[in-house]
Scaffold this motif. Sequence first.
Motif, mmCIF file in Angstrom:
data_model
loop_
_atom_site.group_PDB
_atom_site.id
_atom_site.type_symbol
_atom_site.label_atom_id
_atom_site.label_comp_id
_atom_site.label_asym_id
_atom_site.label_seq_id
_atom_site.Cartn_x
_atom_site.Cartn_y
_atom_site.Cartn_z
ATOM 1 N N ASP A 108 0.832 -1.210 0.000
ATOM 2 C CA ASP A 108 0.000 0.000 0.000
ATOM 3 C C ASP A 108 0.862 1.254 0.000
ATOM 4 O O ASP A 108 0.466 2.296 -0.520
ATOM 5 C CB ASP A 108 -0.933 0.019 1.219
ATOM 6 C CG ASP A 108 -2.011 -1.044 1.062
ATOM 7 O OD1 ASP A 108 -2.195 -1.496 -0.088
ATOM 8 O OD2 ASP A 108 -2.630 -1.420 2.073
ATOM 9 N N SER A 109 2.064 1.131 0.576
ATOM 10 C CA SER A 109 2.898 2.328 0.659
ATOM 11 C C SER A 109 3.931 2.425 -0.462
ATOM 12 O O SER A 109 4.761 3.319 -0.472
ATOM 13 C CB SER A 109 3.584 2.370 2.027
ATOM 14 O OG SER A 109 4.244 1.157 2.241
ATOM 15 N N GLY A 110 3.908 1.501 -1.389
ATOM 16 C CA GLY A 110 4.851 1.611 -2.516
ATOM 17 C C GLY A 110 5.435 0.275 -2.922
ATOM 18 O O GLY A 110 4.782 -0.767 -2.814
ATOM 19 N N ILE A 111 6.697 0.328 -3.386
ATOM 20 C CA ILE A 111 7.352 -0.885 -3.912
ATOM 21 C C ILE A 111 8.370 -1.370 -2.890
ATOM 22 O O ILE A 111 9.052 -0.556 -2.267
ATOM 23 C CB ILE A 111 8.088 -0.551 -5.234
ATOM 24 C CG1 ILE A 111 7.115 0.046 -6.250
ATOM 25 C CG2 ILE A 111 8.785 -1.773 -5.815
ATOM 26 C CD1 ILE A 111 7.778 0.788 -7.389
ATOM 27 N N VAL A 130 3.406 0.579 -13.851
ATOM 28 C CA VAL A 130 4.735 0.544 -14.474
ATOM 29 C C VAL A 130 5.595 1.793 -14.230
ATOM 30 O O VAL A 130 6.810 1.677 -14.000
ATOM 31 C CB VAL A 130 4.634 0.208 -15.992
ATOM 32 C CG1 VAL A 130 3.875 1.260 -16.775
ATOM 33 C CG2 VAL A 130 5.988 -0.014 -16.623
ATOM 34 N N SER A 131 4.993 2.983 -14.251
ATOM 35 C CA SER A 131 5.847 4.176 -14.204
ATOM 36 C C SER A 131 6.631 4.322 -12.896
ATOM 37 O O SER A 131 7.809 4.707 -12.932
ATOM 38 C CB SER A 131 5.048 5.430 -14.546
ATOM 39 O OG SER A 131 4.818 5.432 -15.946
ATOM 40 N N PRO A 132 6.046 4.014 -11.720
ATOM 41 C CA PRO A 132 6.863 4.070 -10.495
ATOM 42 C C PRO A 132 8.023 3.064 -10.526
ATOM 43 O O PRO A 132 9.106 3.356 -10.018
ATOM 44 C CB PRO A 132 5.867 3.728 -9.381
ATOM 45 C CG PRO A 132 4.526 4.019 -9.949
ATOM 46 C CD PRO A 132 4.625 3.779 -11.420
ATOM 47 N N VAL A 133 7.804 1.913 -11.135
ATOM 48 C CA VAL A 133 8.896 0.917 -11.234
ATOM 49 C C VAL A 133 9.988 1.469 -12.153
ATOM 50 O O VAL A 133 11.186 1.395 -11.847
ATOM 51 C CB VAL A 133 8.362 -0.444 -11.771
ATOM 52 C CG1 VAL A 133 9.497 -1.404 -12.046
ATOM 53 C CG2 VAL A 133 7.359 -1.049 -10.785
#
Length: 227
Positions: free
Chosen positions: A53-56, A103-106
């Motif tokens: 929930d808070s990211g990767i 995809v973009s945050p990765v």
Amino acid sequence: MKKITIAIDGYSSCGKSTMAKDLAREIGYIYIDSGAMYRAVTLYCLDNGLFTDSGIREEELRNSLPDIRISFRLNPETQRPVTLLNGEEVEERIRTMEVSSHVSPVAALGFVREALVKQQQEMGRQKGIVMDGRDIGTVVFPDAELKIFVTASADIRARRRYDELKAKGRPASYDEILKNVEERDYIDQNREVGPLRKAEDAILLDNSHMTIAEQKQWLAEQFQKAT
Ligand code: C5P
């Protein structure tokens, strides 16, 4: 004839891959969809619970990178490239809205970009390659002999993507697609590493009001001029 390197960058869903793929087939070059590689890493993250929930889970992803093998093969029937993740065909799965929205945050993670850029440069070592993406003319192949930067209005891009998904029998909401296209543009343009931007020596193409045939013709002319 001496082979060259062709870099095609631009915004999400602006038809880069269609142009790039067609040109590569016609001139007998290798075609690499670098976006498919970022999508495959994203699919791996989704399949392996690396999103929270808070990211990767960045540390886990960093440690997993050596286990993420991405390759391509040509579908003998369609002559279209198919993406493989650790030997498994994932071409359909990497095109879902779920992957598009993650995809973009990765792709903004520096260590992910470093690993993929290295592989992309390796693929283009012999030239004779058409690669499309966001940072091909700026980072991956800054010395490419032909660089194109493609753009079109967000509304037109979302409409094209909507029609494409509908034709494939995977309808999605137009508003959702438009939001995703705009979000990806924003993240891709504002990340620290390899942001989306036009290389100074890239030729700008706004294809908002061009048919696929016109774009193909235009690109073929650019290739003629560059060789
Ligand atoms: O090209 P495509 O839209 O399939 O790319 C998916 C995503 O992968 C982009 O929105 C972007 O975040 C990332 N990407 C990137 N650099 C590339 C290619 C794609 O950051 N060279």
